[in-house]
Design a protein around this motif. Structure first.
Motif, PDB file in Angstrom:
ATOM      1  N   ASP A   8       6.817   3.055   2.398  1.00 21.16           N
ATOM      2  CA  ASP A   8       6.334   4.427   2.586  1.00 21.16           C
ATOM      3  C   ASP A   8       5.958   4.789   4.017  1.00 21.16           C
ATOM      4  O   ASP A   8       5.561   5.910   4.278  1.00 21.16           O
ATOM      5  CB  ASP A   8       5.126   4.691   1.671  1.00 21.16           C
ATOM      6  N   ASP A   9       6.043   3.819   4.971  1.00 13.54           N
ATOM      7  CA  ASP A   9       5.636   4.228   6.322  1.00 13.54           C
ATOM      8  C   ASP A   9       6.661   3.842   7.390  1.00 13.54           C
ATOM      9  O   ASP A   9       7.728   3.313   7.089  1.00 13.54           O
ATOM     10  CB  ASP A   9       4.227   3.734   6.660  1.00 13.54           C
ATOM     11  N   ASP A  57       0.828  -1.218   0.000  1.00  6.92           N
ATOM     12  CA  ASP A  57       0.000   0.000   0.000  1.00  6.92           C
ATOM     13  C   ASP A  57       0.857   1.262   0.000  1.00  6.92           C
ATOM     14  O   ASP A  57       1.707   1.451   0.878  1.00  6.92           O
ATOM     15  CB  ASP A  57      -0.912   0.014   1.237  1.00  6.92           C
ATOM     16  N   GLY A  58       0.626   2.122  -0.969  1.00 10.85           N
ATOM     17  CA  GLY A  58       1.365   3.376  -1.014  1.00 10.85           C
ATOM     18  C   GLY A  58       2.729   3.246  -1.667  1.00 10.85           C
ATOM     19  O   GLY A  58       3.421   4.234  -1.864  1.00 10.85           O
ATOM     20  N   THR A  59       3.111   2.014  -1.983  1.00  8.37           N
ATOM     21  CA  THR A  59       4.421   1.776  -2.599  1.00  8.37           C
ATOM     22  C   THR A  59       4.238   1.177  -3.994  1.00  8.37           C
ATOM     23  O   THR A  59       4.661   1.758  -4.988  1.00  8.37           O
ATOM     24  CB  THR A  59       5.272   0.837  -1.710  1.00  8.37           C
TER      25      THR A  59
HETATM   26 MG   LIG Z   1       2.646   1.187   2.812  1.00  7.80          MG
END
Ligand SMILES: [Mg+2]
Length: 263
Positions: free
Chosen positions: A199-200, A16-18
């Motif tokens: 991303d986190d 997620d987000g990557t």
């Molecule tokens: Mg992520």
């Protein structure tokens, strides 16, 4: 199958987000087309080991990645599915410990699930507290409830902008997940052959470890600061940078040069 000849390289990506863009409804998250093409190409090269490591439950992650040849890690790498379909689970002692910690967290989780706008996603080894739909003025009342869980032993919380991941198995962060995969692959992490993109804050722990082993880390977006990492702004940009690196002659070669950002 033994694939001798040439170095092996481990590519690890968060989902997620990557590899996918962040969407308001997490059930709608899809692999970005640029990421799909990238994973396919990487997995085709027998020198590469390609992994996607997520805090999602393993089955959830598997349903979103149908590309053959991938190592898929769920719950930050507590559970893995190998390319041939074999699964590796955390073991009996871990299961017992999990039951104890879950038991102690039940009252706190019940309070959270009753909170207006909160959506609890039970992934067994962790619970994601989604609060995107909580009214902004109610957030200050929600936070103490989340922090109260932390006061119980054996629980760790990763806080994001719309979700708090409550982990019942504190050693299960993505750094742990990558190390576990290295053992499964019998890969020497110190050989500097590990790439990690995420991303986190959970990814950041893995990235710091990867960088300490002379590997390469790429941060997608601007939510975290990781010294020694390179920064890209989304899945297409990530795919471009990874293709550059994959095309370089050897790990540590020209294309892996790091552009650092002061943090
Ligand atoms: Mg992520």
């Amino acid at each position: 199958m033994n694939r001798e000849g040439g170095y092996r390289r481990l590519w690890v990506f968060d989902f997620d987000g990557t590899l996918s863009s962040i969407v308001p409804d997490r059930n709608a998250a899809r692999l970005h087309p640029a990421s799909r093409a990238l994973l396919k190409d990487l997995a085709k090269d027998p020198r590469n080991r390609v992994a996607v490591l997520s805090s999602r439950a393993l089955d959830d992650l598997c349903s979103r990645l149908t590309i053959p040849g991938l190592f898929l890690g769920g719950v930050s790498g507590l559970e893995w599915r190998l390319p041939a379909g074999h699964r590796i689970s955390p073991g009996e002692a871990a299961e017992r410990k999990l039951e104890e910690v879950r038991e102690s967290a039940l009252p706190g989780l019940a309070r959270l699930s009753a909170f207006p706008g909160v959506d609890l996603e039970d992934k067994r080894w962790s619970v994601a507290v989604h609060f995107r739909r909580v009214l902004p003025e109610a957030l200050s009342m929600l936070r103490p409830l989340i922090l109260d869980l932390k006061s119980r032993g054996g629980i760790r919380i990763f806080e994001g902008p719309a979700v708090a991941d409550v982990q019942f198995f504190p050693s299960a962060n993505k750094s742990f997940g990558v190390r576990r995969l290295c053992r499964v692959l019998k890969l020497d992490p110190a050989a500097g052959q590990i790439f990690y993109a995420g991303d986190d804050e959970n990814d950041a722990m893995a990235m710091r470890w990867v960088i300490s082993k002379k590997g390469t880390a790429v941060v997608v977006g601007d939510r975290i600061r990781v010294r020694g990492a390179r920064y890209v702004d989304g899945p297409p940009d990530l795919a471009r940078v990874v293709r550059e690196m994959a095309g370089s002659a050897a790990p540590g070669g020209g294309a892996t040069e790091r552009r650092t950002k002061a943090g």
